[in-house]
Design an enzyme around this catalytic site. Structure first.
Site, PDB file in Angstrom:
ATOM      1  N   GLU A   1      46.399  41.864  48.328  1.00 38.47           N
ATOM      2  CA  GLU A   1      45.599  40.770  48.863  1.00 38.47           C
ATOM      3  C   GLU A   1      45.073  39.947  47.697  1.00 38.47           C
ATOM      4  O   GLU A   1      44.940  40.452  46.579  1.00 38.47           O
ATOM      5  CB  GLU A   1      44.395  41.293  49.649  1.00 38.47           C
ATOM      6  CG  GLU A   1      44.702  42.099  50.875  1.00 38.47           C
ATOM      7  CD  GLU A   1      43.408  42.578  51.529  1.00 38.47           C
ATOM      8  OE1 GLU A   1      42.521  41.741  51.791  1.00 38.47           O
ATOM      9  OE2 GLU A   1      43.275  43.794  51.753  1.00 38.47           O
TER      10      GLU A   1
ATOM     11  N   LYS B   1      42.227  38.312  45.499  1.00 41.08           N
ATOM     12  CA  LYS B   1      40.826  38.602  45.166  1.00 41.08           C
ATOM     13  C   LYS B   1      40.103  37.263  45.157  1.00 41.08           C
ATOM     14  O   LYS B   1      40.147  36.524  44.184  1.00 41.08           O
ATOM     15  CB  LYS B   1      40.721  39.292  43.799  1.00 41.08           C
ATOM     16  CG  LYS B   1      39.338  39.821  43.482  1.00 41.08           C
ATOM     17  CD  LYS B   1      39.336  40.541  42.156  1.00 41.08           C
ATOM     18  CE  LYS B   1      38.000  41.251  41.923  1.00 41.08           C
ATOM     19  NZ  LYS B   1      36.849  40.345  41.957  1.00 41.08           N
TER      20      LYS B   1
ATOM     21  N   ARG C   1      31.138  39.440  47.322  1.00 43.68           N
ATOM     22  CA  ARG C   1      31.443  40.509  48.287  1.00 43.68           C
ATOM     23  C   ARG C   1      30.247  40.686  49.223  1.00 43.68           C
ATOM     24  O   ARG C   1      29.096  40.797  48.775  1.00 43.68           O
ATOM     25  CB  ARG C   1      31.704  41.797  47.515  1.00 43.68           C
ATOM     26  CG  ARG C   1      32.079  43.005  48.376  1.00 43.68           C
ATOM     27  CD  ARG C   1      33.559  43.100  48.575  1.00 43.68           C
ATOM     28  NE  ARG C   1      33.922  44.369  49.236  1.00 43.68           N
ATOM     29  CZ  ARG C   1      34.234  45.482  48.596  1.00 43.68           C
ATOM     30  NH1 ARG C   1      34.213  45.514  47.266  1.00 43.68           N
ATOM     31  NH2 ARG C   1      34.597  46.560  49.268  1.00 43.68           N
TER      32      ARG C   1
ATOM     33  N   ARG D   1      26.969  43.200  48.080  1.00 44.26           N
ATOM     34  CA  ARG D   1      27.683  44.456  47.792  1.00 44.26           C
ATOM     35  C   ARG D   1      26.735  45.571  47.367  1.00 44.26           C
ATOM     36  O   ARG D   1      27.063  46.754  47.477  1.00 44.26           O
ATOM     37  CB  ARG D   1      28.732  44.242  46.701  1.00 44.26           C
ATOM     38  CG  ARG D   1      28.175  43.785  45.386  1.00 44.26           C
ATOM     39  CD  ARG D   1      29.255  43.654  44.329  1.00 44.26           C
ATOM     40  NE  ARG D   1      29.656  44.954  43.806  1.00 44.26           N
ATOM     41  CZ  ARG D   1      30.646  45.126  42.941  1.00 44.26           C
ATOM     42  NH1 ARG D   1      31.350  44.090  42.535  1.00 44.26           N
ATOM     43  NH2 ARG D   1      30.943  46.314  42.484  1.00 44.26           N
TER      44      ARG D   1
END
Length: 562
Positions: free
Chosen positions: A246, A248, A253, A268
Protein backbone atom coordinates in the site's frame (compact mmCIF):
# COMPACT_ATOMS: atom_id res chain seq x y z
CA UNK A 1 7.03 16.49 46.05
CA UNK A 2 10.62 15.65 46.95
CA UNK A 3 10.47 12.09 45.60
CA UNK A 4 8.87 13.27 42.33
CA UNK A 5 11.52 15.97 41.97
CA UNK A 6 14.28 13.40 42.46
CA UNK A 7 12.66 11.15 39.84
CA UNK A 8 12.54 13.94 37.24
CA UNK A 9 16.09 14.99 38.03
CA UNK A 10 17.46 11.47 37.63
CA UNK A 11 15.46 10.88 34.44
CA UNK A 12 16.85 14.06 32.90
CA UNK A 13 20.41 12.87 33.58
CA UNK A 14 19.88 9.27 32.43
CA UNK A 15 20.34 8.32 28.79
CA UNK A 16 19.66 4.58 29.03
CA UNK A 17 16.12 3.47 28.18
CA UNK A 18 16.31 0.52 30.57
CA UNK A 19 17.64 2.70 33.37
CA UNK A 20 14.74 5.12 32.88
CA UNK A 21 12.29 2.21 33.07
CA UNK A 22 13.79 1.05 36.37
CA UNK A 23 13.66 4.58 37.81
CA UNK A 24 9.98 5.02 36.99
CA UNK A 25 9.08 1.46 38.03
CA UNK A 26 10.74 1.89 41.43
CA UNK A 27 9.03 5.25 41.99
CA UNK A 28 5.61 3.81 41.11
CA UNK A 29 6.20 0.85 43.42
CA UNK A 30 7.19 2.94 46.43
CA UNK A 31 5.30 6.25 46.12
CA UNK A 32 1.95 6.41 47.95
CA UNK A 33 -1.44 6.85 46.33
CA UNK A 34 -2.49 9.23 44.89
CA UNK A 35 0.98 10.76 44.34
CA UNK A 36 2.14 7.97 42.04
CA UNK A 37 -1.03 8.21 39.96
CA UNK A 38 -0.61 11.94 39.42
CA UNK A 39 3.07 11.35 38.58
CA UNK A 40 2.11 8.75 35.96
CA UNK A 41 -0.44 11.17 34.49
CA UNK A 42 2.27 13.84 34.25
CA UNK A 43 4.77 11.46 32.64
CA UNK A 44 2.23 10.34 30.03
CA UNK A 45 1.15 13.90 29.22
CA UNK A 46 -2.36 13.37 30.56
CA UNK A 47 -2.16 15.99 33.31
CA UNK A 48 -2.87 19.59 32.37
CA UNK A 49 -3.78 22.68 34.36
CA UNK A 50 -5.96 25.07 32.39
CA UNK A 51 -5.62 27.94 34.84
CA UNK A 52 -1.79 27.79 35.07
CA UNK A 53 0.17 29.51 32.30
CA UNK A 54 3.92 30.14 31.80
CA UNK A 55 3.19 33.89 31.84
CA UNK A 56 2.12 33.57 35.47
CA UNK A 57 5.46 32.04 36.35
CA UNK A 58 7.26 34.95 34.71
CA UNK A 59 5.08 37.46 36.57
CA UNK A 60 5.82 35.72 39.86
CA UNK A 61 9.61 35.68 39.40
CA UNK A 62 9.73 39.25 38.07
CA UNK A 63 7.97 40.39 41.24
CA UNK A 64 10.90 38.98 43.29
CA UNK A 65 13.88 39.45 40.91
CA UNK A 66 14.99 42.31 38.69
CA UNK A 67 13.30 41.66 35.31
CA UNK A 68 16.42 42.55 33.34
CA UNK A 69 18.56 40.17 35.39
CA UNK A 70 15.94 37.46 34.93
CA UNK A 71 15.85 38.09 31.17
CA UNK A 72 19.64 37.76 30.88
CA UNK A 73 19.59 34.62 33.00
CA UNK A 74 16.80 33.08 30.96
CA UNK A 75 18.66 33.80 27.71
CA UNK A 76 21.73 32.05 29.09
CA UNK A 77 20.05 29.03 30.68
CA UNK A 78 17.46 28.53 27.93
CA UNK A 79 14.84 26.83 30.12
CA UNK A 80 12.14 28.71 32.06
CA UNK A 81 11.74 26.19 34.90
CA UNK A 82 15.47 25.80 35.44
CA UNK A 83 16.06 29.56 35.40
CA UNK A 84 13.30 30.30 37.93
CA UNK A 85 14.33 27.40 40.16
CA UNK A 86 17.89 28.74 40.39
CA UNK A 87 17.19 32.47 40.62
CA UNK A 88 14.23 32.41 43.03
CA UNK A 89 15.36 34.18 46.23
CA UNK A 90 15.23 32.36 49.56
CA UNK A 91 12.32 33.47 51.71
CA UNK A 92 12.94 34.74 55.24
CA UNK A 93 9.62 33.21 56.29
CA UNK A 94 10.00 29.87 54.54
CA UNK A 95 7.22 27.41 55.44
CA UNK A 96 8.33 24.47 57.57
CA UNK A 97 6.71 21.91 55.26
CA UNK A 98 7.13 21.16 51.57
CA UNK A 99 3.91 20.51 49.62
CA UNK A 100 3.09 16.95 48.57
CA UNK A 101 2.65 16.19 44.88
CA UNK A 102 -1.04 15.38 45.29
CA UNK A 103 -1.53 18.61 47.25
CA UNK A 104 -0.08 20.64 44.38
CA UNK A 105 -2.11 18.83 41.72
CA UNK A 106 -5.41 19.06 43.55
CA UNK A 107 -4.90 22.75 44.38
CA UNK A 108 -4.06 23.64 40.77
CA UNK A 109 -7.01 21.66 39.40
CA UNK A 110 -9.38 23.54 41.70
CA UNK A 111 -7.79 27.01 41.45
CA UNK A 112 -9.15 29.90 39.45
CA UNK A 113 -6.81 31.93 37.25
CA UNK A 114 -6.56 34.68 39.84
CA UNK A 115 -5.39 32.26 42.54
CA UNK A 116 -2.59 30.53 40.66
CA UNK A 117 0.13 33.13 41.09
CA UNK A 118 -0.26 33.15 44.86
CA UNK A 119 -0.02 29.36 44.92
CA UNK A 120 3.13 29.44 42.79
CA UNK A 121 4.87 31.96 45.04
CA UNK A 122 4.00 30.05 48.20
CA UNK A 123 5.26 26.75 46.82
CA UNK A 124 8.45 28.25 45.40
CA UNK A 125 9.18 29.72 48.84
CA UNK A 126 8.68 26.31 50.47
CA UNK A 127 10.80 24.26 48.06
CA UNK A 128 14.49 23.77 47.41
CA UNK A 129 15.82 24.46 43.86
CA UNK A 130 15.28 20.90 42.62
CA UNK A 131 11.74 20.86 43.97
CA UNK A 132 11.04 24.26 42.37
CA UNK A 133 12.25 22.93 39.02
CA UNK A 134 10.01 19.86 39.27
CA UNK A 135 7.03 21.99 40.32
CA UNK A 136 7.38 24.28 37.32
CA UNK A 137 7.94 21.40 34.91
CA UNK A 138 4.77 19.83 36.27
CA UNK A 139 2.77 23.03 35.84
CA UNK A 140 3.87 23.73 32.28
CA UNK A 141 3.65 20.11 31.14
CA UNK A 142 7.08 20.40 29.47
CA UNK A 143 8.88 17.71 31.47
CA UNK A 144 11.60 17.14 28.80
CA UNK A 145 13.13 14.16 30.60
CA UNK A 146 13.48 11.88 27.59
CA UNK A 147 10.55 9.65 28.47
CA UNK A 148 7.72 8.91 26.05
CA UNK A 149 4.17 8.20 27.18
CA UNK A 150 4.53 4.60 26.04
CA UNK A 151 7.73 4.16 28.02
CA UNK A 152 5.99 5.47 31.13
CA UNK A 153 3.18 2.96 30.60
CA UNK A 154 5.78 0.22 30.08
CA UNK A 155 7.26 1.11 33.48
CA UNK A 156 3.77 0.96 34.99
CA UNK A 157 3.36 -2.57 33.60
CA UNK A 158 6.57 -3.49 35.47
CA UNK A 159 5.01 -2.44 38.79
CA UNK A 160 3.39 -5.88 39.07
CA UNK A 161 5.49 -7.89 41.56
CA UNK A 162 6.58 -11.45 40.95
CA UNK A 163 4.24 -12.69 43.68
CA UNK A 164 1.49 -11.35 45.89
CA UNK A 165 1.66 -12.42 49.53
CA UNK A 166 -1.61 -13.81 50.83
CA UNK A 167 -2.67 -14.43 54.45
CA UNK A 168 -1.51 -17.86 55.67
CA UNK A 169 -4.06 -20.60 55.13
CA UNK A 170 -3.70 -23.67 57.44
CA UNK A 171 -5.16 -25.87 54.71
CA UNK A 172 -2.61 -24.77 52.06
CA UNK A 173 1.15 -25.14 51.99
CA UNK A 174 1.86 -22.36 49.50
CA UNK A 175 2.00 -18.83 50.87
CA UNK A 176 2.03 -16.90 47.60
CA UNK A 177 -0.06 -16.59 44.49
CA UNK A 178 1.82 -16.10 41.20
CA UNK A 179 0.73 -13.32 38.88
CA UNK A 180 1.20 -13.27 35.13
CA UNK A 181 3.44 -10.49 33.78
CA UNK A 182 1.64 -7.63 32.07
CA UNK A 183 2.57 -6.29 28.64
CA UNK A 184 2.31 -2.57 27.98
CA UNK A 185 -0.29 -3.24 25.26
CA UNK A 186 -2.67 -4.44 27.99
CA UNK A 187 -2.38 -1.08 29.71
CA UNK A 188 -2.81 0.80 26.42
CA UNK A 189 -5.94 -1.24 25.73
CA UNK A 190 -7.65 0.08 28.87
CA UNK A 191 -5.93 3.46 29.18
CA UNK A 192 -8.81 5.58 27.86
CA UNK A 193 -11.22 3.94 30.28
CA UNK A 194 -9.04 5.07 33.22
CA UNK A 195 -8.96 8.33 35.11
CA UNK A 196 -6.04 9.79 37.03
CA UNK A 197 -4.81 9.08 39.69
CA UNK A 198 -5.45 5.49 38.48
CA UNK A 199 -6.28 3.77 41.77
CA UNK A 200 -8.03 0.92 39.91
CA UNK A 201 -5.02 0.47 37.59
CA UNK A 202 -2.56 0.09 40.46
CA UNK A 203 -4.95 -2.22 42.32
CA UNK A 204 -4.98 -4.52 39.27
CA UNK A 205 -1.21 -4.30 38.76
CA UNK A 206 -0.58 -5.25 42.38
CA UNK A 207 -3.13 -8.07 42.46
CA UNK A 208 -5.57 -6.24 44.73
CA UNK A 209 -8.33 -5.80 42.15
CA UNK A 210 -9.78 -6.91 38.85
CA UNK A 211 -8.54 -5.68 35.51
CA UNK A 212 -10.37 -2.47 34.54
CA UNK A 213 -12.90 -3.05 31.77
CA UNK A 214 -11.74 -3.02 28.15
CA UNK A 215 -15.29 -2.69 26.85
CA UNK A 216 -15.65 1.07 27.12
CA UNK A 217 -17.33 2.29 23.90
CA UNK A 218 -15.15 4.59 21.83
CA UNK A 219 -11.89 3.38 23.36
CA UNK A 220 -8.52 3.60 21.65
CA UNK A 221 -6.91 0.39 20.38
CA UNK A 222 -3.10 0.29 20.61
CA UNK A 223 -1.76 0.68 17.07
CA UNK A 224 0.30 -1.81 15.10
CA UNK A 225 3.51 -0.32 13.74
CA UNK A 226 5.92 -1.33 10.99
CA UNK A 227 9.67 -1.81 11.03
CA UNK A 228 11.93 -0.18 8.45
CA UNK A 229 12.67 -2.39 5.45
CA UNK A 230 16.30 -3.38 4.86
CA UNK A 231 16.37 -3.96 1.10
CA UNK A 232 19.69 -5.84 1.14
CA UNK A 233 18.52 -8.32 3.78
CA UNK A 234 14.73 -8.52 3.74
CA UNK A 235 14.11 -9.04 0.02
CA UNK A 236 16.24 -12.15 0.10
CA UNK A 237 13.92 -13.85 2.59
CA UNK A 238 10.51 -12.39 1.73
CA UNK A 239 8.14 -13.64 -0.96
CA UNK A 240 6.20 -10.95 -2.87
CA UNK A 241 3.06 -13.10 -2.94
CA UNK A 242 2.93 -13.09 0.87
CA UNK A 243 2.70 -9.31 1.15
CA UNK A 244 0.16 -6.67 0.25
CA UNK A 245 1.68 -3.34 -0.77
CA UNK A 246 0.00 0.00 0.00
CA UNK A 247 1.09 3.59 -0.36
CA UNK A 248 2.36 5.27 2.79
CA UNK A 249 0.24 8.41 2.61
CA UNK A 250 1.65 11.77 3.66
CA UNK A 251 -0.70 12.65 6.51
CA UNK A 252 -0.98 11.61 10.14
CA UNK A 253 -1.96 8.16 11.42
CA UNK A 254 -5.35 8.18 13.13
CA UNK A 255 -7.94 5.84 14.55
CA UNK A 256 -11.60 6.72 13.99
CA UNK A 257 -13.97 5.07 16.45
CA UNK A 258 -17.80 5.12 16.51
CA UNK A 259 -19.34 2.78 19.06
CA UNK A 260 -22.66 2.91 20.93
CA UNK A 261 -23.05 6.61 20.23
CA UNK A 262 -19.47 7.50 21.25
CA UNK A 263 -17.49 9.13 18.43
CA UNK A 264 -13.78 9.81 18.77
CA UNK A 265 -10.77 10.49 16.57
CA UNK A 266 -7.38 9.53 18.02
CA UNK A 267 -3.80 10.19 16.99
CA UNK A 268 -1.43 7.21 16.78
CA UNK A 269 -0.37 7.86 20.40
CA UNK A 270 -3.95 7.80 21.68
CA UNK A 271 -4.48 11.56 22.03
CA UNK A 272 -8.04 12.53 21.17
CA UNK A 273 -8.22 15.10 18.35
CA UNK A 274 -11.96 14.95 17.60
CA UNK A 275 -12.54 18.62 18.44
CA UNK A 276 -10.10 19.76 15.76
CA UNK A 277 -11.82 17.71 13.03
CA UNK A 278 -15.59 17.86 13.58
CA UNK A 279 -16.15 17.82 9.81
CA UNK A 280 -14.56 14.37 9.61
CA UNK A 281 -16.49 12.96 12.56
CA UNK A 282 -19.81 14.35 11.30
CA UNK A 283 -19.32 12.60 7.94
CA UNK A 284 -18.60 9.10 9.29
CA UNK A 285 -21.41 6.54 9.26
CA UNK A 286 -20.02 3.21 10.46
CA UNK A 287 -20.14 1.30 13.75
CA UNK A 288 -16.65 0.17 14.67
CA UNK A 289 -13.00 1.28 14.62
CA UNK A 290 -10.93 2.17 11.55
CA UNK A 291 -7.15 2.59 11.30
CA UNK A 292 -6.12 5.07 8.62
CA UNK A 293 -4.40 8.28 7.55
CA UNK A 294 -5.85 11.74 8.12
CA UNK A 295 -5.28 13.96 5.07
CA UNK A 296 -6.77 16.95 3.29
CA UNK A 297 -8.88 15.69 0.36
CA UNK A 298 -9.75 17.95 -2.57
CA UNK A 299 -11.56 16.48 -5.57
CA UNK A 300 -10.21 13.01 -4.86
CA UNK A 301 -6.64 14.25 -4.45
CA UNK A 302 -4.47 14.33 -1.35
CA UNK A 303 -3.37 17.92 -0.75
CA UNK A 304 0.21 18.68 0.41
CA UNK A 305 0.89 18.04 4.07
CA UNK A 306 1.24 21.80 4.62
CA UNK A 307 -2.55 22.16 4.28
CA UNK A 308 -3.16 19.53 6.93
CA UNK A 309 -0.59 21.19 9.16
CA UNK A 310 -2.71 24.36 9.28
CA UNK A 311 -5.43 22.33 10.99
CA UNK A 312 -3.30 20.40 13.46
CA UNK A 313 -2.77 21.32 17.13
CA UNK A 314 -5.97 23.37 17.29
CA UNK A 315 -8.33 23.00 20.22
CA UNK A 316 -11.27 24.46 18.29
CA UNK A 317 -11.95 24.04 14.59
CA UNK A 318 -12.05 27.13 12.39
CA UNK A 319 -15.15 26.96 10.11
CA UNK A 320 -13.40 28.96 7.38
CA UNK A 321 -10.39 26.66 7.49
CA UNK A 322 -12.58 23.54 7.45
CA UNK A 323 -14.28 24.81 4.31
CA UNK A 324 -11.00 25.67 2.58
CA UNK A 325 -9.20 22.47 3.67
CA UNK A 326 -11.69 19.60 4.07
CA UNK A 327 -10.17 16.67 5.92
CA UNK A 328 -10.82 13.00 5.32
CA UNK A 329 -9.50 9.55 6.17
CA UNK A 330 -7.76 7.06 3.89
CA UNK A 331 -8.64 3.74 5.52
CA UNK A 332 -5.92 1.11 6.00
CA UNK A 333 -7.49 -1.40 8.34
CA UNK A 334 -10.68 -2.37 10.13
CA UNK A 335 -10.17 -3.14 13.83
CA UNK A 336 -13.77 -3.57 14.99
CA UNK A 337 -17.13 -3.80 13.27
CA UNK A 338 -20.56 -3.69 14.89
CA UNK A 339 -19.30 -4.82 18.27
CA UNK A 340 -16.94 -7.53 16.99
CA UNK A 341 -13.18 -7.25 17.52
CA UNK A 342 -11.47 -8.10 14.20
CA UNK A 343 -7.86 -7.69 15.26
CA UNK A 344 -7.31 -11.41 15.68
CA UNK A 345 -8.34 -12.13 12.09
CA UNK A 346 -5.87 -12.24 9.17
CA UNK A 347 -5.29 -9.04 7.21
CA UNK A 348 -6.92 -10.59 4.13
CA UNK A 349 -10.22 -11.00 6.02
CA UNK A 350 -10.03 -7.55 7.60
CA UNK A 351 -9.28 -6.04 4.19
CA UNK A 352 -12.34 -7.69 2.60
CA UNK A 353 -14.58 -6.34 5.37
CA UNK A 354 -13.00 -2.87 5.05
CA UNK A 355 -13.59 -2.82 1.28
CA UNK A 356 -17.28 -3.61 1.79
CA UNK A 357 -17.62 -0.93 4.48
CA UNK A 358 -15.95 1.84 2.42
CA UNK A 359 -17.85 0.90 -0.75
CA UNK A 360 -21.16 1.33 1.11
CA UNK A 361 -20.11 4.46 3.00
CA UNK A 362 -21.79 7.71 1.94
CA UNK A 363 -19.92 10.91 1.10
CA UNK A 364 -16.30 11.53 0.19
CA UNK A 365 -14.61 11.79 3.60
CA UNK A 366 -13.73 8.09 3.88
CA UNK A 367 -11.54 6.56 1.14
CA UNK A 368 -9.98 3.14 0.78
CA UNK A 369 -6.20 2.90 0.59
CA UNK A 370 -5.76 0.85 -2.60
CA UNK A 371 -3.54 -2.21 -2.81
CA UNK A 372 -0.59 -1.64 -5.15
CA UNK A 373 -0.40 -4.19 -7.96
CA UNK A 374 3.13 -5.56 -8.46
CA UNK A 375 4.80 -8.76 -9.62
CA UNK A 376 8.20 -8.71 -7.97
CA UNK A 377 10.43 -6.56 -5.79
CA UNK A 378 12.10 -4.89 -8.80
CA UNK A 379 8.75 -3.68 -10.13
CA UNK A 380 7.75 -2.44 -6.69
CA UNK A 381 11.06 -0.56 -6.38
CA UNK A 382 10.32 1.25 -9.66
CA UNK A 383 6.88 2.24 -8.39
CA UNK A 384 8.37 3.48 -5.14
CA UNK A 385 10.90 5.65 -6.99
CA UNK A 386 8.23 7.23 -9.22
CA UNK A 387 4.82 6.69 -7.58
CA UNK A 388 1.73 7.37 -9.70
CA UNK A 389 0.23 9.18 -6.71
CA UNK A 390 3.12 11.66 -6.72
CA UNK A 391 4.09 13.60 -3.62
CA UNK A 392 1.05 12.32 -1.71
CA UNK A 393 2.99 9.16 -0.84
CA UNK A 394 6.00 9.01 1.48
CA UNK A 395 6.78 5.51 0.29
CA UNK A 396 5.26 2.05 0.60
CA UNK A 397 3.93 -0.27 3.29
CA UNK A 398 4.31 -4.05 3.05
CA UNK A 399 1.89 -6.17 5.12
CA UNK A 400 1.64 -9.94 5.32
CA UNK A 401 -1.76 -11.10 4.12
CA UNK A 402 -2.00 -13.51 7.06
CA UNK A 403 -0.95 -11.01 9.77
CA UNK A 404 -3.17 -10.31 12.75
CA UNK A 405 -3.32 -6.80 14.18
CA UNK A 406 -0.81 -6.80 17.04
CA UNK A 407 -0.06 -3.77 19.22
CA UNK A 408 3.47 -2.41 19.09
CA UNK A 409 6.15 -3.04 16.48
CA UNK A 410 6.49 -6.79 15.88
CA UNK A 411 9.28 -7.80 13.50
CA UNK A 412 8.18 -9.42 10.28
CA UNK A 413 4.47 -8.83 9.61
CA UNK A 414 4.65 -5.17 8.51
CA UNK A 415 7.41 -3.15 6.86
CA UNK A 416 7.67 0.50 5.87
CA UNK A 417 9.74 1.37 2.81
CA UNK A 418 10.01 5.14 2.72
CA UNK A 419 11.19 7.06 -0.32
CA UNK A 420 14.72 8.41 -0.13
CA UNK A 421 14.74 11.88 1.46
CA UNK A 422 15.53 15.02 -0.49
CA UNK A 423 18.97 16.47 0.23
CA UNK A 424 20.49 19.91 -0.19
CA UNK A 425 23.69 21.61 0.97
CA UNK A 426 22.98 24.73 3.04
CA UNK A 427 25.08 27.19 5.03
CA UNK A 428 24.78 27.63 8.79
CA UNK A 429 23.44 31.13 9.54
CA UNK A 430 22.11 31.23 13.12
CA UNK A 431 22.25 29.09 16.25
CA UNK A 432 20.35 28.95 19.52
CA UNK A 433 20.76 26.99 22.72
CA UNK A 434 18.74 23.84 23.15
CA UNK A 435 16.60 22.77 26.09
CA UNK A 436 17.01 20.28 28.92
CA UNK A 437 20.25 18.34 28.55
CA UNK A 438 21.20 20.56 25.59
CA UNK A 439 20.69 23.87 27.38
CA UNK A 440 24.48 24.38 27.55
CA UNK A 441 24.98 23.75 23.82
CA UNK A 442 24.08 25.64 20.68
CA UNK A 443 22.08 22.83 19.11
CA UNK A 444 19.28 24.52 17.12
CA UNK A 445 20.58 25.59 13.72
CA UNK A 446 19.06 27.86 11.08
CA UNK A 447 20.51 27.33 7.63
CA UNK A 448 20.17 29.08 4.30
CA UNK A 449 20.89 28.92 0.57
CA UNK A 450 22.28 31.47 -1.87
CA UNK A 451 20.07 33.94 -3.75
CA UNK A 452 20.79 35.50 -7.14
CA UNK A 453 22.41 38.58 -5.54
CA UNK A 454 24.89 36.45 -3.57
CA UNK A 455 23.13 36.70 -0.19
CA UNK A 456 21.91 33.90 2.05
CA UNK A 457 18.21 33.39 2.77
CA UNK A 458 17.01 31.01 5.50
CA UNK A 459 15.11 27.94 4.32
CA UNK A 460 14.87 25.84 7.47
CA UNK A 461 15.88 24.94 11.00
CA UNK A 462 17.27 21.63 12.29
CA UNK A 463 18.09 20.38 15.76
CA UNK A 464 18.83 16.68 15.30
CA UNK A 465 20.62 14.25 12.99
CA UNK A 466 24.07 14.66 14.52
CA UNK A 467 25.93 12.69 17.18
CA UNK A 468 26.94 14.01 20.61
CA UNK A 469 30.52 14.31 19.37
CA UNK A 470 29.37 16.31 16.34
CA UNK A 471 27.23 18.51 18.59
CA UNK A 472 30.36 19.52 20.50
CA UNK A 473 32.11 20.35 17.22
CA UNK A 474 29.15 22.40 16.01
CA UNK A 475 28.87 24.19 19.35
CA UNK A 476 32.55 25.14 19.21
CA UNK A 477 32.19 26.43 15.65
CA UNK A 478 29.24 28.60 16.72
CA UNK A 479 31.13 30.07 19.69
CA UNK A 480 34.28 30.67 17.64
CA UNK A 481 32.51 32.36 14.73
CA UNK A 482 29.67 34.38 16.28
CA UNK A 483 29.45 37.83 14.70
CA UNK A 484 26.24 39.18 16.31
CA UNK A 485 23.83 38.35 19.10
CA UNK A 486 20.07 38.86 19.15
CA UNK A 487 18.89 37.80 22.60
CA UNK A 488 19.33 34.00 22.72
CA UNK A 489 20.21 33.82 19.00
CA UNK A 490 23.74 33.99 17.64
CA UNK A 491 24.48 35.05 14.08
CA UNK A 492 27.32 32.98 12.58
CA UNK A 493 29.91 34.18 10.09
CA UNK A 494 28.64 33.03 6.70
CA UNK A 495 30.20 34.42 3.50
CA UNK A 496 30.95 33.15 0.01
CA UNK A 497 34.51 32.39 1.07
CA UNK A 498 33.82 31.28 4.63
CA UNK A 499 31.03 29.31 6.22
CA UNK A 500 29.99 25.89 7.49
CA UNK A 501 28.04 23.76 5.01
CA UNK A 502 25.45 21.33 6.38
CA UNK A 503 23.95 18.58 4.29
CA UNK A 504 20.25 18.76 5.10
CA UNK A 505 17.88 15.85 4.51
CA UNK A 506 14.14 16.53 4.50
CA UNK A 507 10.87 14.81 3.59
CA UNK A 508 9.15 17.53 1.59
CA UNK A 509 8.78 21.17 0.60
CA UNK A 510 5.84 23.52 0.55
CA UNK A 511 5.24 27.12 -0.37
CA UNK A 512 5.09 29.42 2.63
CA UNK A 513 4.39 33.16 2.46
CA UNK A 514 5.42 33.40 6.14
CA UNK A 515 9.04 32.64 5.24
CA UNK A 516 11.33 35.11 3.49
CA UNK A 517 12.48 32.43 1.07
CA UNK A 518 8.89 31.49 0.21
CA UNK A 519 9.40 27.84 1.12
CA UNK A 520 9.26 25.65 4.21
CA UNK A 521 10.79 22.20 4.75
CA UNK A 522 9.19 19.18 6.33
CA UNK A 523 11.22 17.24 8.90
CA UNK A 524 14.65 18.76 8.12
CA UNK A 525 17.65 17.22 9.87
CA UNK A 526 21.42 17.42 9.58
CA UNK A 527 22.54 14.35 7.65
CA UNK A 528 26.21 15.34 7.33
CA UNK A 529 28.54 18.15 8.32
CA UNK A 530 30.40 19.17 5.18
CA UNK A 531 33.65 20.42 6.68
CA UNK A 532 35.20 19.74 3.27
CA UNK A 533 32.85 21.84 1.15
CA UNK A 534 33.34 25.59 0.44
CA UNK A 535 30.34 27.72 1.35
CA UNK A 536 30.09 29.11 -2.16
CA UNK A 537 29.25 25.59 -3.45
CA UNK A 538 26.12 25.26 -1.33
CA UNK A 539 22.77 25.11 -3.11
CA UNK A 540 20.85 28.14 -4.33
CA UNK A 541 17.27 29.23 -3.81
CA UNK A 542 16.64 28.49 -7.49
CA UNK A 543 17.70 24.88 -6.82
CA UNK A 544 15.19 24.64 -3.98
CA UNK A 545 12.37 26.20 -6.02
CA UNK A 546 13.08 23.88 -8.95
CA UNK A 547 12.76 20.93 -6.57
CA UNK A 548 9.49 22.32 -5.22
CA UNK A 549 8.12 22.67 -8.76
CA UNK A 550 9.09 19.07 -9.51
CA UNK A 551 7.37 17.86 -6.33
CA UNK A 552 4.20 19.78 -7.15
CA UNK A 553 4.12 18.47 -10.72
CA UNK A 554 4.03 14.96 -9.27
CA UNK A 555 0.41 15.49 -8.17
CA UNK A 556 -1.38 13.70 -5.38
CA UNK A 557 -4.27 11.61 -6.72
CA UNK A 558 -5.24 8.46 -4.86
CA UNK A 559 -4.87 5.65 -7.37
CA UNK A 560 -8.10 3.72 -7.70
CA UNK A 561 -10.17 6.18 -5.63
CA UNK A 562 -12.90 8.49 -6.83
Amino acid sequence: MRAFAELLDRLSLTASRNAKLVLVRDYLRTAPDPDRGWALAALTGDLTFHAAKPAMIRQAVESRVDPVLFGWSYDYVGDLAETVALIWPASETRPNREPELSEVVEALRAAGRGEVRGLIEGWLDALEPRGRWALLKLMTGALRVGLSARLAKTAAAMVRPAHVIEPPDPHRHEATRSLEPIDVSEIEEIWHALEAPYADLFAWLEGRGERPSTNAPGRFRPVMLAVALDEAVDFERLAPTDYAAEWKWDGIRVQAVREAGVERLYSRTGDEISAAFPDVMAALRFEGAIDGELVILKNGEVAPFAELQTRLNRKVADPRLMSASPAGIIAYDLLALEGEDLRGRPLAERRTALERLVAAHPGDRLKLSPVVDYGDWEELARLRADPPVGAAAEGLMLKRWDSTYVAGRPKGPWFKWKRDPHVIDAVLMYAQRGHGKRSSFYSDYTFGVWTEDGALTPVGKAYFGFTDAELKQLDKFVRDHTVERFGPVRSIRAERDFGLVLEIAFEGLQRSPRHKSGVAMRFPRVSRIRWDKPAREANTLDDVLDLLDAIERGGGRIAGAA
